[in-house]
Design a protein around this motif. Sequence first.
Motif, PDB file in Angstrom:
ATOM      1  N   ALA A   1       0.824  -1.209   0.000  1.00  0.00           N
ATOM      2  CA  ALA A   1       0.000   0.000   0.000  1.00  0.00           C
ATOM      3  C   ALA A   1       0.861   1.263   0.000  1.00  0.00           C
ATOM      4  O   ALA A   1       0.556   2.237  -0.701  1.00  0.00           O
ATOM      5  N   LEU A   2       1.942   1.246   0.775  1.00  0.00           N
ATOM      6  CA  LEU A   2       2.843   2.404   0.790  1.00  0.00           C
ATOM      7  C   LEU A   2       3.521   2.620  -0.560  1.00  0.00           C
ATOM      8  O   LEU A   2       3.640   3.750  -1.026  1.00  0.00           O
ATOM      9  N   LEU A   3       3.957   1.533  -1.187  1.00  0.00           N
ATOM     10  CA  LEU A   3       4.586   1.646  -2.508  1.00  0.00           C
ATOM     11  C   LEU A   3       3.599   2.164  -3.552  1.00  0.00           C
ATOM     12  O   LEU A   3       3.942   3.032  -4.364  1.00  0.00           O
ATOM     13  N   LEU A   4       2.390   1.643  -3.533  1.00  0.00           N
ATOM     14  CA  LEU A   4       1.374   2.110  -4.483  1.00  0.00           C
ATOM     15  C   LEU A   4       1.001   3.564  -4.218  1.00  0.00           C
ATOM     16  O   LEU A   4       0.788   4.340  -5.163  1.00  0.00           O
ATOM     17  N   THR A   5       0.931   3.944  -2.957  1.00  0.00           N
ATOM     18  CA  THR A   5       0.636   5.337  -2.619  1.00  0.00           C
ATOM     19  C   THR A   5       1.760   6.248  -3.100  1.00  0.00           C
ATOM     20  O   THR A   5       1.501   7.330  -3.647  1.00  0.00           O
ATOM     21  N   ALA A   6       2.999   5.824  -2.917  1.00  0.00           N
ATOM     22  CA  ALA A   6       4.137   6.622  -3.387  1.00  0.00           C
ATOM     23  C   ALA A   6       4.092   6.785  -4.911  1.00  0.00           C
ATOM     24  O   ALA A   6       4.319   7.886  -5.430  1.00  0.00           O
ATOM     25  N   ALA A   7       3.780   5.712  -5.618  1.00  0.00           N
ATOM     26  CA  ALA A   7       3.672   5.799  -7.079  1.00  0.00           C
ATOM     27  C   ALA A   7       2.539   6.742  -7.476  1.00  0.00           C
ATOM     28  O   ALA A   7       2.682   7.540  -8.413  1.00  0.00           O
ATOM     29  N   LEU A   8       1.426   6.675  -6.760  1.00  0.00           N
ATOM     30  CA  LEU A   8       0.308   7.559  -7.057  1.00  0.00           C
ATOM     31  C   LEU A   8       0.657   9.016  -6.781  1.00  0.00           C
ATOM     32  O   LEU A   8       0.286   9.907  -7.549  1.00  0.00           O
ATOM     33  N   VAL A   9       1.396   9.272  -5.712  1.00  0.00           N
ATOM     34  CA  VAL A   9       1.816  10.645  -5.395  1.00  0.00           C
ATOM     35  C   VAL A   9       2.694  11.195  -6.513  1.00  0.00           C
ATOM     36  O   VAL A   9       2.536  12.348  -6.931  1.00  0.00           O
ATOM     37  N   VAL A  10       3.611  10.380  -7.021  1.00  0.00           N
ATOM     38  CA  VAL A  10       4.456  10.819  -8.146  1.00  0.00           C
ATOM     39  C   VAL A  10       3.587  11.138  -9.358  1.00  0.00           C
ATOM     40  O   VAL A  10       3.759  12.178 -10.004  1.00  0.00           O
ATOM     41  N   TYR A  11       2.639  10.260  -9.647  1.00  0.00           N
ATOM     42  CA  TYR A  11       1.738  10.481 -10.775  1.00  0.00           C
ATOM     43  C   TYR A  11       0.935  11.768 -10.580  1.00  0.00           C
ATOM     44  O   TYR A  11       0.794  12.566 -11.510  1.00  0.00           O
ATOM     45  N   LEU A  12       0.406  11.985  -9.376  1.00  0.00           N
ATOM     46  CA  LEU A  12      -0.383  13.188  -9.114  1.00  0.00           C
ATOM     47  C   LEU A  12       0.480  14.445  -9.231  1.00  0.00           C
ATOM     48  O   LEU A  12       0.011  15.473  -9.720  1.00  0.00           O
ATOM     49  N   PHE A  13       1.745  14.357  -8.797  1.00  0.00           N
ATOM     50  CA  PHE A  13       2.653  15.484  -8.937  1.00  0.00           C
ATOM     51  C   PHE A  13       2.882  15.808 -10.417  1.00  0.00           C
ATOM     52  O   PHE A  13       2.830  16.973 -10.820  1.00  0.00           O
TER      53      PHE A  13
ATOM     54  N   VAL B   1      -5.605  13.269  -4.082  1.00  0.00           N
ATOM     55  CA  VAL B   1      -5.081  13.388  -2.722  1.00  0.00           C
ATOM     56  C   VAL B   1      -6.193  13.121  -1.715  1.00  0.00           C
ATOM     57  O   VAL B   1      -5.990  12.412  -0.729  1.00  0.00           O
ATOM     58  N   TRP B   2      -7.387  13.648  -1.962  1.00  0.00           N
ATOM     59  CA  TRP B   2      -8.516  13.418  -1.058  1.00  0.00           C
ATOM     60  C   TRP B   2      -8.838  11.928  -0.961  1.00  0.00           C
ATOM     61  O   TRP B   2      -9.038  11.397   0.138  1.00  0.00           O
TER      62      TRP B   2
ATOM     63  N   VAL C   1      -6.049  10.141   1.066  1.00  0.00           N
ATOM     64  CA  VAL C   1      -6.141  10.457   2.497  1.00  0.00           C
ATOM     65  C   VAL C   1      -7.319   9.719   3.131  1.00  0.00           C
ATOM     66  O   VAL C   1      -7.186   9.110   4.201  1.00  0.00           O
ATOM     67  N   MET C   2      -8.469   9.719   2.483  1.00  0.00           N
ATOM     68  CA  MET C   2      -9.652   9.041   3.040  1.00  0.00           C
ATOM     69  C   MET C   2      -9.449   7.524   3.082  1.00  0.00           C
ATOM     70  O   MET C   2      -9.857   6.870   4.049  1.00  0.00           O
ATOM     71  N   THR C   3      -8.807   6.972   2.074  1.00  0.00           N
ATOM     72  CA  THR C   3      -8.563   5.532   2.050  1.00  0.00           C
ATOM     73  C   THR C   3      -7.621   5.125   3.170  1.00  0.00           C
ATOM     74  O   THR C   3      -7.865   4.142   3.883  1.00  0.00           O
ATOM     75  N   TRP C   4      -6.531   5.873   3.352  1.00  0.00           N
ATOM     76  CA  TRP C   4      -5.593   5.568   4.439  1.00  0.00           C
ATOM     77  C   TRP C   4      -6.252   5.762   5.796  1.00  0.00           C
ATOM     78  O   TRP C   4      -6.051   4.967   6.719  1.00  0.00           O
ATOM     79  N   ARG C   5      -7.045   6.811   5.921  1.00  0.00           N
ATOM     80  CA  ARG C   5      -7.731   7.074   7.192  1.00  0.00           C
ATOM     81  C   ARG C   5      -8.653   5.909   7.544  1.00  0.00           C
ATOM     82  O   ARG C   5      -8.626   5.409   8.673  1.00  0.00           O
ATOM     83  N   ASN C   6      -9.454   5.478   6.582  1.00  0.00           N
ATOM     84  CA  ASN C   6     -10.359   4.353   6.832  1.00  0.00           C
ATOM     85  C   ASN C   6      -9.588   3.075   7.146  1.00  0.00           C
ATOM     86  O   ASN C   6      -9.966   2.312   8.033  1.00  0.00           O
ATOM     87  N   GLY C   7      -8.522   2.838   6.408  1.00  0.00           N
ATOM     88  CA  GLY C   7      -7.718   1.645   6.646  1.00  0.00           C
ATOM     89  C   GLY C   7      -7.113   1.623   8.030  1.00  0.00           C
ATOM     90  O   GLY C   7      -7.106   0.588   8.708  1.00  0.00           O
ATOM     91  N   LEU C   8      -6.629   2.768   8.488  1.00  0.00           N
ATOM     92  CA  LEU C   8      -6.049   2.851   9.831  1.00  0.00           C
ATOM     93  C   LEU C   8      -7.107   2.667  10.917  1.00  0.00           C
ATOM     94  O   LEU C   8      -6.857   2.060  11.955  1.00  0.00           O
ATOM     95  N   GLN C   9      -8.311   3.179  10.661  1.00  0.00           N
ATOM     96  CA  GLN C   9      -9.395   2.994  11.625  1.00  0.00           C
ATOM     97  C   GLN C   9      -9.797   1.523  11.725  1.00  0.00           C
ATOM     98  O   GLN C   9     -10.007   1.007  12.823  1.00  0.00           O
ATOM     99  N   VAL C  10      -9.890   0.852  10.592  1.00  0.00           N
ATOM    100  CA  VAL C  10     -10.232  -0.570  10.595  1.00  0.00           C
ATOM    101  C   VAL C  10      -9.134  -1.361  11.296  1.00  0.00           C
ATOM    102  O   VAL C  10      -9.405  -2.280  12.083  1.00  0.00           O
ATOM    103  N   GLN C  11      -7.889  -0.990  11.051  1.00  0.00           N
ATOM    104  CA  GLN C  11      -6.772  -1.669  11.697  1.00  0.00           C
ATOM    105  C   GLN C  11      -6.814  -1.480  13.218  1.00  0.00           C
ATOM    106  O   GLN C  11      -6.544  -2.416  13.977  1.00  0.00           O
ATOM    107  N   ARG C  12      -7.202  -0.287  13.653  1.00  0.00           N
ATOM    108  CA  ARG C  12      -7.316  -0.039  15.092  1.00  0.00           C
ATOM    109  C   ARG C  12      -8.377  -0.952  15.710  1.00  0.00           C
ATOM    110  O   ARG C  12      -8.157  -1.567  16.755  1.00  0.00           O
ATOM    111  N   LEU C  13      -9.522  -1.080  15.035  1.00  0.00           N
ATOM    112  CA  LEU C  13     -10.571  -1.963  15.532  1.00  0.00           C
ATOM    113  C   LEU C  13     -10.099  -3.411  15.535  1.00  0.00           C
ATOM    114  O   LEU C  13     -10.363  -4.152  16.494  1.00  0.00           O
TER     115      LEU C  13
END
Length: 148
Positions: free
Chosen positions: A7-19, A51-52, A55-67
Motif C-alpha cells: 500500500a505504501l509503494l502504491l501510494t508513493a507511485a500515485l503521489v508521483v503520478y499526481l505530482f 489526494v482526497w 487520504v480518506m482511504t488511508w484514514r479508513n484503513g487505519l481505523q479498521v486496523q485499530r478496531l
Amino acid sequence: MRARTVALLLTAALVVYLFLLADRGFALVKTGTGVGVALGAGVLLLPVLGVWVVVMTWRNGLQVQRLSRRLDAEGALPDVSDLPRRPSGRVDREAADAWFEDRRAEVEADQGNWRVWYKLAYAYDIAGDRSRARETMKKAIELEAADR
C-alpha cells in the motif's frame, strides 16, 4: 511482502503520478490562452481529488486496523478458518451465507455494539459484498469512536 508495504509503494507511485499531473496542469494554465487555462484548471482538480481519495482511504484503513487490533487483544477477532473453502481459497458460498446469518442475528440482538458490527462487515466481505462491508464497517467505526 506485507500488505502495508504494498500500500505504501502504491501510494508513493500515485503521489508521483499526481505530482506529474499537477505539473501538466500548471503548464496548461501558464499558456495564458482561454482554452489552456480552462483545461489546466480541470487537470489541476484531478490531483486534488486524488489526494482526497488517498487520504480518506488511508484514514479508513487505519481505523479498521485499530478496531482489528482491539478485537485481537480481546481475543474476539472473527475466525473463519473452520469454514469450507473453494479451490480458489474463498469461503464456500453456502457456508459464508450461514456465517453471515449468525452475525446478522448478533447485530439485531445488540445494535449498539461495535464488535458485532465489525463481525457483520467481515461476514459481508467473505460473502463477496464489499460495498455493504464498507458501509457496515463505517458503522462499527462510528460506534467504537462513541464507545471510547
